[in-house]
Design a protein around this motif. Structure first.
Motif, short mmCIF file in Angstrom:
data_model
loop_
_atom_site.label_atom_id
_atom_site.label_comp_id
_atom_site.label_asym_id
_atom_site.label_seq_id
_atom_site.Cartn_x
_atom_site.Cartn_y
_atom_site.Cartn_z
N THR A 28 0.79 -1.23 0.00
CA THR A 28 0.00 0.00 0.00
C THR A 28 0.82 1.27 0.00
OG1 THR A 28 -0.14 0.02 2.41
CG2 THR A 28 -1.92 -1.09 1.20
N LYS A 29 2.15 1.17 -0.10
CA LYS A 29 2.98 2.37 0.00
C LYS A 29 2.66 3.39 -1.08
CE LYS A 29 7.00 0.68 -2.48
NZ LYS A 29 8.37 0.27 -2.39
N HIS A 30 2.15 2.96 -2.23
CA HIS A 30 1.79 3.90 -3.28
C HIS A 30 0.29 4.19 -3.30
CE1 HIS A 30 1.26 -0.05 -5.11
NE2 HIS A 30 0.46 0.51 -5.99
N CYS A 31 -0.42 3.82 -2.25
CA CYS A 31 -1.87 4.06 -2.16
C CYS A 31 -2.20 5.38 -1.49
CB CYS A 31 -2.56 2.95 -1.38
SG CYS A 31 -2.86 1.45 -2.29
N PHE A 32 -1.21 6.23 -1.23
CA PHE A 32 -1.47 7.42 -0.44
C PHE A 32 -1.62 8.69 -1.27
CE2 PHE A 32 0.55 4.46 2.54
CZ PHE A 32 -0.48 4.36 3.45
N ALA A 33 -1.72 8.59 -2.56
CA ALA A 33 -1.97 9.76 -3.40
C ALA A 33 -3.44 10.15 -3.27
CB ALA A 33 -1.63 9.45 -4.86
N LYS A 34 -3.78 11.34 -3.70
CA LYS A 34 -5.16 11.82 -3.63
C LYS A 34 -6.07 10.90 -4.45
CE LYS A 34 -8.15 15.73 -4.24
NZ LYS A 34 -8.33 17.10 -4.66
N ASN A 35 -7.17 10.48 -3.87
CA ASN A 35 -8.18 9.62 -4.50
C ASN A 35 -7.63 8.26 -4.92
OD1 ASN A 35 -10.15 11.57 -4.18
ND2 ASN A 35 -9.87 12.42 -6.21
N VAL A 46 -6.12 1.48 -6.41
CA VAL A 46 -6.84 2.00 -7.57
C VAL A 46 -7.05 3.50 -7.44
CG1 VAL A 46 -8.06 -0.16 -8.06
CG2 VAL A 46 -9.11 1.52 -6.54
N ASN A 47 -7.14 4.16 -8.56
CA ASN A 47 -7.52 5.56 -8.60
C ASN A 47 -9.05 5.58 -8.58
OD1 ASN A 47 -8.39 8.14 -9.52
ND2 ASN A 47 -6.35 8.50 -10.34
N LEU A 48 -9.61 6.04 -7.48
CA LEU A 48 -11.07 5.96 -7.30
C LEU A 48 -11.84 6.72 -8.38
CD1 LEU A 48 -11.16 6.38 -3.43
CD2 LEU A 48 -11.41 4.27 -4.75
N ALA A 49 -11.33 7.86 -8.79
CA ALA A 49 -12.02 8.65 -9.81
C ALA A 49 -12.09 7.90 -11.15
CB ALA A 49 -11.33 9.99 -9.99
N GLN A 50 -11.15 7.00 -11.39
CA GLN A 50 -11.12 6.27 -12.66
C GLN A 50 -11.92 4.97 -12.62
OE1 GLN A 50 -6.96 5.77 -13.50
NE2 GLN A 50 -6.71 7.86 -14.22
N VAL A 51 -11.97 4.29 -11.47
CA VAL A 51 -12.60 2.97 -11.45
C VAL A 51 -13.98 2.94 -10.78
CG1 VAL A 51 -10.38 1.78 -11.49
CG2 VAL A 51 -11.50 2.22 -9.30
N ALA A 52 -14.36 4.03 -10.11
CA ALA A 52 -15.65 4.03 -9.40
C ALA A 52 -16.81 3.91 -10.38
CB ALA A 52 -15.79 5.29 -8.56
N ASP A 53 -17.76 3.07 -10.02
CA ASP A 53 -18.97 2.91 -10.83
C ASP A 53 -19.99 4.00 -10.49
OD1 ASP A 53 -18.38 0.29 -12.20
OD2 ASP A 53 -18.16 -0.32 -10.11
N ILE A 54 -19.92 4.50 -9.26
CA ILE A 54 -20.84 5.54 -8.80
C ILE A 54 -20.00 6.59 -8.07
CG2 ILE A 54 -22.82 6.07 -7.32
CD1 ILE A 54 -23.52 3.03 -7.49
N ILE A 55 -20.21 7.87 -8.41
CA ILE A 55 -19.57 8.97 -7.71
C ILE A 55 -20.64 10.01 -7.43
CG2 ILE A 55 -17.84 10.80 -7.83
CD1 ILE A 55 -16.30 9.09 -9.87
N PHE A 56 -20.71 10.46 -6.17
CA PHE A 56 -21.68 11.50 -5.83
C PHE A 56 -21.19 12.26 -4.60
CE2 PHE A 56 -22.93 7.73 -3.53
CZ PHE A 56 -23.36 8.19 -2.28
N GLY A 60 -20.64 14.54 3.91
CA GLY A 60 -19.23 14.52 4.29
C GLY A 60 -18.27 14.74 3.13
N GLY A 61 -18.74 14.98 1.94
CA GLY A 61 -17.88 15.18 0.78
C GLY A 61 -18.18 14.19 -0.32
N GLN A 62 -17.17 13.91 -1.13
CA GLN A 62 -17.34 13.03 -2.28
C GLN A 62 -17.35 11.57 -1.86
OE1 GLN A 62 -14.52 13.80 -5.42
NE2 GLN A 62 -16.17 13.67 -6.91
N VAL A 63 -18.22 10.78 -2.49
CA VAL A 63 -18.34 9.35 -2.21
C VAL A 63 -18.04 8.60 -3.50
CG1 VAL A 63 -19.91 7.50 -1.49
CG2 VAL A 63 -20.14 9.78 -0.49
N PHE A 64 -17.15 7.59 -3.39
CA PHE A 64 -16.81 6.73 -4.51
C PHE A 64 -17.31 5.33 -4.21
CE2 PHE A 64 -13.56 10.02 -4.34
CZ PHE A 64 -13.50 10.46 -5.65
N VAL A 65 -17.94 4.68 -5.18
CA VAL A 65 -18.46 3.33 -4.99
C VAL A 65 -17.99 2.45 -6.13
CG1 VAL A 65 -20.53 1.91 -4.71
CG2 VAL A 65 -20.54 4.28 -3.90
#
Length: 116
Positions: A28-35, A46-56, A60-65
């Motif tokens: 996980t050492k490279h898992c600490f970048a934004k998103n 994974v980059n959440l913005a790229q692989v998320a099926d649902i974003i809203f 509390g802020g942005q949710v990635f699913v």
């Protein structure tokens, strides 16, 4: 080592047992970048913005699913939630095993409800 950490998942109508590899610090050492986060469903960072099926946006802020291939599980990433947070499919959305977190598909869009 792979089977050292297992997550028991209980579906609404059928008990399912699945083992997931939880990462070591080296993985996980490279898992600490934004998103960027470790995904139990993808078994890698994974980059959440790229692989998320649902974003809203929720209170509390942005949710990635990320949804499982069969859409029976939802992995939720949101500020204030423990990671990994796996939810099981139910009518109208997804719910956590302990029933404290619910992802609801409403007329106005997706909504994350926490009742701790």
């Amino acid at each position: 080592m792979f089977f050292k950490n297992c997550v028991a998942i209980i579906a609404v109508t059928l008990a399912i047992s699945a083992c997931y590899h939880l990462p070591s610090n080296k993985e996980t050492k490279h898992c600490f970048a934004k998103n960027v986060a470790w995904s139990v469903l993808h078994q890698k960072c994974v980059n959440l913005a790229q692989v998320a099926d649902i974003i809203f946006h929720n209170h509390g802020g942005q949710v990635f699913v990320i949804l499982s291939e069969d859409r029976q599980l939802a992995e939720v990433f949101s500020h204030g939630l423990p990671q990994p947070t796996l939810l099981e499919a139910v009518k109208g959305g997804y719910i956590s095993k302990d029933r404290t977190i619910r992802l609801q598909n409403t007329v106005t869009g997706w909504r994350l409800v926490k009742s701790f």
